[in-house]
Design a protein around this motif. Structure first.
Motif, PDB file in Angstrom:
ATOM      1  N   GLN A  15       0.830  -1.193   0.000  1.00  0.00           N
ATOM      2  CA  GLN A  15       0.000   0.000   0.000  1.00  0.00           C
ATOM      3  C   GLN A  15       0.868   1.248   0.000  1.00  0.00           C
ATOM      4  O   GLN A  15       1.954   1.253   0.586  1.00  0.00           O
ATOM      5  N   PRO A  16       0.416   2.319  -0.661  1.00  0.00           N
ATOM      6  CA  PRO A  16       1.197   3.562  -0.646  1.00  0.00           C
ATOM      7  C   PRO A  16       1.203   4.180   0.740  1.00  0.00           C
ATOM      8  O   PRO A  16       0.318   3.905   1.561  1.00  0.00           O
ATOM      9  N   SER A  17       2.184   5.018   1.006  1.00  0.00           N
ATOM     10  CA  SER A  17       2.317   5.624   2.328  1.00  0.00           C
ATOM     11  C   SER A  17       1.132   6.521   2.674  1.00  0.00           C
ATOM     12  O   SER A  17       0.830   6.719   3.850  1.00  0.00           O
ATOM     13  N   PHE A  18       0.431   7.017   1.676  1.00  0.00           N
ATOM     14  CA  PHE A  18      -0.644   7.976   1.943  1.00  0.00           C
ATOM     15  C   PHE A  18      -2.022   7.322   2.061  1.00  0.00           C
ATOM     16  O   PHE A  18      -3.002   7.995   2.360  1.00  0.00           O
ATOM     17  N   SER A  19      -2.124   6.005   1.823  1.00  0.00           N
ATOM     18  CA  SER A  19      -3.426   5.348   1.925  1.00  0.00           C
ATOM     19  C   SER A  19      -3.259   3.848   2.115  1.00  0.00           C
ATOM     20  O   SER A  19      -2.553   3.193   1.343  1.00  0.00           O
ATOM     21  N   SER A  20      -3.932   3.290   3.116  1.00  0.00           N
ATOM     22  CA  SER A  20      -3.879   1.846   3.354  1.00  0.00           C
ATOM     23  C   SER A  20      -4.927   1.098   2.555  1.00  0.00           C
ATOM     24  O   SER A  20      -4.997  -0.135   2.617  1.00  0.00           O
ATOM     25  N   SER A  21      -5.754   1.820   1.788  1.00  0.00           N
ATOM     26  CA  SER A  21      -6.837   1.166   1.051  1.00  0.00           C
ATOM     27  C   SER A  21      -6.542   1.020  -0.433  1.00  0.00           C
ATOM     28  O   SER A  21      -7.378   0.495  -1.182  1.00  0.00           O
ATOM     29  N   LEU A  22      -5.364   1.466  -0.879  1.00  0.00           N
ATOM     30  CA  LEU A  22      -5.021   1.433  -2.294  1.00  0.00           C
ATOM     31  C   LEU A  22      -3.847   0.495  -2.557  1.00  0.00           C
ATOM     32  O   LEU A  22      -3.152   0.081  -1.634  1.00  0.00           O
ATOM     33  N   ILE A  23      -3.637   0.185  -3.838  1.00  0.00           N
ATOM     34  CA  ILE A  23      -2.469  -0.576  -4.268  1.00  0.00           C
ATOM     35  C   ILE A  23      -1.340   0.405  -4.554  1.00  0.00           C
ATOM     36  O   ILE A  23      -1.533   1.411  -5.250  1.00  0.00           O
ATOM     37  N   LYS A  24      -0.168   0.112  -4.038  1.00  0.00           N
ATOM     38  CA  LYS A  24       0.998   0.970  -4.236  1.00  0.00           C
ATOM     39  C   LYS A  24       1.474   0.900  -5.687  1.00  0.00           C
ATOM     40  O   LYS A  24       1.409  -0.144  -6.322  1.00  0.00           O
ATOM     41  N   THR A  25       1.952   2.030  -6.208  1.00  0.00           N
ATOM     42  CA  THR A  25       2.603   2.053  -7.516  1.00  0.00           C
ATOM     43  C   THR A  25       4.025   2.582  -7.346  1.00  0.00           C
ATOM     44  O   THR A  25       4.416   3.045  -6.278  1.00  0.00           O
ATOM     45  N   THR A  26       4.786   2.534  -8.417  1.00  0.00           N
ATOM     46  CA  THR A  26       6.151   3.043  -8.372  1.00  0.00           C
ATOM     47  C   THR A  26       6.199   4.561  -8.376  1.00  0.00           C
ATOM     48  O   THR A  26       7.262   5.142  -8.201  1.00  0.00           O
ATOM     49  N   ASN A  27       5.073   5.216  -8.580  1.00  0.00           N
ATOM     50  CA  ASN A  27       4.966   6.663  -8.411  1.00  0.00           C
ATOM     51  C   ASN A  27       4.454   6.912  -6.991  1.00  0.00           C
ATOM     52  O   ASN A  27       3.332   6.526  -6.654  1.00  0.00           O
ATOM     53  N   ASP A  28       5.252   7.534  -6.152  1.00  0.00           N
ATOM     54  CA  ASP A  28       4.924   7.683  -4.734  1.00  0.00           C
ATOM     55  C   ASP A  28       3.641   8.453  -4.475  1.00  0.00           C
ATOM     56  O   ASP A  28       3.094   8.397  -3.371  1.00  0.00           O
ATOM     57  N   SER A  29       3.147   9.190  -5.455  1.00  0.00           N
ATOM     58  CA  SER A  29       1.940   9.999  -5.276  1.00  0.00           C
ATOM     59  C   SER A  29       0.702   9.366  -5.887  1.00  0.00           C
ATOM     60  O   SER A  29      -0.363   9.980  -5.899  1.00  0.00           O
ATOM     61  N   LEU A  30       0.826   8.135  -6.400  1.00  0.00           N
ATOM     62  CA  LEU A  30      -0.299   7.476  -7.055  1.00  0.00           C
ATOM     63  C   LEU A  30      -0.609   6.133  -6.403  1.00  0.00           C
ATOM     64  O   LEU A  30       0.293   5.398  -6.000  1.00  0.00           O
ATOM     65  N   GLY A  31      -1.905   5.830  -6.309  1.00  0.00           N
ATOM     66  CA  GLY A  31      -2.358   4.531  -5.849  1.00  0.00           C
ATOM     67  C   GLY A  31      -3.525   4.069  -6.697  1.00  0.00           C
ATOM     68  O   GLY A  31      -4.111   4.859  -7.454  1.00  0.00           O
ATOM     69  N   ILE A  32      -3.886   2.798  -6.577  1.00  0.00           N
ATOM     70  CA  ILE A  32      -4.941   2.216  -7.402  1.00  0.00           C
ATOM     71  C   ILE A  32      -6.036   1.645  -6.506  1.00  0.00           C
ATOM     72  O   ILE A  32      -5.768   0.846  -5.608  1.00  0.00           O
ATOM     73  N   LYS A  33      -7.261   2.084  -6.773  1.00  0.00           N
ATOM     74  CA  LYS A  33      -8.434   1.637  -6.028  1.00  0.00           C
ATOM     75  C   LYS A  33      -9.092   0.488  -6.776  1.00  0.00           C
ATOM     76  O   LYS A  33      -9.241   0.537  -8.003  1.00  0.00           O
ATOM     77  N   THR A  34      -9.499  -0.567  -6.039  1.00  0.00           N
ATOM     78  CA  THR A  34     -10.090  -1.755  -6.649  1.00  0.00           C
ATOM     79  C   THR A  34     -11.529  -1.916  -6.179  1.00  0.00           C
ATOM     80  O   THR A  34     -11.786  -1.990  -4.973  1.00  0.00           O
ATOM     81  N   MET A  35     -12.457  -1.962  -7.120  1.00  0.00           N
ATOM     82  CA  MET A  35     -13.874  -2.062  -6.789  1.00  0.00           C
ATOM     83  C   MET A  35     -14.510  -3.224  -7.549  1.00  0.00           C
ATOM     84  O   MET A  35     -14.136  -3.536  -8.681  1.00  0.00           O
ATOM     85  N   ARG A  36     -15.505  -3.862  -6.914  1.00  0.00           N
ATOM     86  CA  ARG A  36     -16.413  -4.796  -7.574  1.00  0.00           C
ATOM     87  C   ARG A  36     -17.805  -4.245  -7.293  1.00  0.00           C
ATOM     88  O   ARG A  36     -18.336  -4.404  -6.202  1.00  0.00           O
ATOM     89  N   GLY A  37     -18.371  -3.542  -8.276  1.00  0.00           N
ATOM     90  CA  GLY A  37     -19.622  -2.842  -8.035  1.00  0.00           C
ATOM     91  C   GLY A  37     -19.411  -1.743  -7.005  1.00  0.00           C
ATOM     92  O   GLY A  37     -18.534  -0.899  -7.144  1.00  0.00           O
ATOM     93  N   SER A  38     -20.190  -1.785  -5.918  1.00  0.00           N
ATOM     94  CA  SER A  38     -20.052  -0.780  -4.855  1.00  0.00           C
ATOM     95  C   SER A  38     -19.125  -1.243  -3.735  1.00  0.00           C
ATOM     96  O   SER A  38     -18.937  -0.536  -2.747  1.00  0.00           O
ATOM     97  N   ASP A  39     -18.543  -2.423  -3.889  1.00  0.00           N
ATOM     98  CA  ASP A  39     -17.680  -2.983  -2.848  1.00  0.00           C
ATOM     99  C   ASP A  39     -16.211  -2.740  -3.173  1.00  0.00           C
ATOM    100  O   ASP A  39     -15.730  -3.134  -4.247  1.00  0.00           O
ATOM    101  N   GLN A  40     -15.503  -2.087  -2.239  1.00  0.00           N
ATOM    102  CA  GLN A  40     -14.076  -1.875  -2.443  1.00  0.00           C
ATOM    103  C   GLN A  40     -13.288  -3.048  -1.876  1.00  0.00           C
ATOM    104  O   GLN A  40     -13.575  -3.546  -0.786  1.00  0.00           O
ATOM    105  N   LEU A  41     -12.313  -3.492  -2.627  1.00  0.00           N
ATOM    106  CA  LEU A  41     -11.432  -4.571  -2.191  1.00  0.00           C
ATOM    107  C   LEU A  41     -10.134  -3.947  -1.700  1.00  0.00           C
ATOM    108  O   LEU A  41      -9.325  -3.453  -2.483  1.00  0.00           O
ATOM    109  N   ILE A  42      -9.946  -3.957  -0.376  1.00  0.00           N
ATOM    110  CA  ILE A  42      -8.807  -3.299   0.269  1.00  0.00           C
ATOM    111  C   ILE A  42      -7.735  -4.340   0.575  1.00  0.00           C
ATOM    112  O   ILE A  42      -8.055  -5.403   1.129  1.00  0.00           O
TER     113      ILE A  42
END
Length: 322
Positions: A248-275
């Motif tokens: 997870q990125p340093s700025f959010s525990s609910s996203l997928i970390k990327t190699t860009n320190d300021s970007l993360g990826i949110k994963t959803m299935r319909g209205s349900d977020q997969l953390i």
């Protein structure tokens, strides 16, 4: 199933232990491939040791390594001109339940776990080179071909141990010690699962993204993908859970970390977020097949201006029984 996520932010104007034993014995140490900061570190004497090891995650059937000492620990005969050194395993165990088909392999010979008996782990002969050699010991399990039990493993958690004794010929002696293995990373393991996306990587390409259009709250750049599930047997009819393993990125525990320190990826299935690590979604397998539509969205750190250039990220989707 491994997710491969990539894209490009474009600035556009237009839109160890070295485990040292007493004299006439052998010395072991962490290899350069050991978890960060451990390579070359030592502990003295023949006392018990705690050894962090990376834990593999997978969503596919087959062998899943829990502990692979050969990848991280090596030993050498301190006095090969005089002695032959041995390490024999007496016991082996893991935190995994009986739902996992756990085995231990020492010098190429496989045993069931929990193990109790005598098995040669290390043989450093007299007249050898005295060079370091990997410890040929693996603890692993075989994934079943239907969804099974899920176990969340936290960094630092005890995941297994072996009791062993060492001795030298002709010096003799048999000091007994315990190596306790801890997880060097967070992960989720499951005793069984079906193929996700036919066993192929799921590649999500965000393409070229306009830097100023990125948001920290709304999904201004998203990619949707249907991900299928397929079991070998068409008789599988059951509820399943899906979990996500990812840094997870340093700025959010609910996203997928990327190699860009300021970007993360949110994963959803319909209205349900997969953390990652902290949530599951429920689905079903009917007559051996299933699938869900997922949406992957690119979010930036609040108040940040992400640097330009290509970025990547990765995650693993884990299936288990509901």
């Amino acid at each position: 199933m491994r997710l491969l996520l990539k894209g490009l932010v474009a600035l556009t104007i237009v839109g160890s232990a070295t485990i040292s034993f007493s004299a006439n014995a052998y010395t072991c140490r962490y290899r350069s491939s050991a978890p960060s900061g451990l390579a070359g570190k030592t502990i003295n004497g023949s006392s018990n040791a705690t050894i962090p090891v990376p834990v593999q995650d997978t969503a596919e059937t087959g062998q899943v390594n829990i502990i692979d000492l050969a990848a991280y620990v090596e030993c050498k005969n301190d006095n090969p001109g005089t002695y032959t050194d041995h390490m024999d395993m007496q016991r082996a165990s893991t935190v995994l339940s009986d739902n996992f088909d756990v085995r231990v392999k020492a010098r190429g010979v496989e045993y069931t776990v929990p193990f109790s008996g005598s098995a040669t782990v290390l043989h450093l002969p007299k007249g050898g080179s005295g060079a370091y050699a990997p410890i040929p010991l693996q603890i692993y399990y075989y994934m079943k071909e239907i969804p099974g039990e899920k176990v969340a493993i936290k960094k630092g958690q005890v995941i297994g141990s072996i009791q062993a004794h060492k001795y030298s010929i002709p010096a003799g002696g048999a000091p007994t010690f315990v190596w306790t293995f801890t997880a060097a990373n967070d992960t989720i393991v499951t005793s069984g699962g079906c193929a996700i996306n036919d066993g192929n990587p799921i590649e999500i390409d965000f393409g070229s993204v306009i830097q100023k259009q990125l948001s920290s709250t709304s999904a201004t750049r998203s990619v949707s993908r249907y991900i299928p599930y397929k079991c070998r047997s068409t008789s599988v009819n059951m509820g399943i859970q899906l979990s996500l393993v990812a840094d997870q990125p340093s700025f959010s525990s609910s996203l997928i970390k990327t190699t860009n320190d300021s970007l993360g990826i949110k994963t959803m299935r319909g209205s349900d977020q997969l953390i990652p690590y902290n949530s599951t979604i429920r689905s079903t397998i009917t007559n051996g097949t299933g699938g869900d539509n997922f949406t992957f969205s690119l979010l930036k750190q609040e108040g940040s201006t992400p640097s330009t250039g290509a970025f990547t990220g990765s995650a693993t989707l884990i299936m288990s029984a509901d």
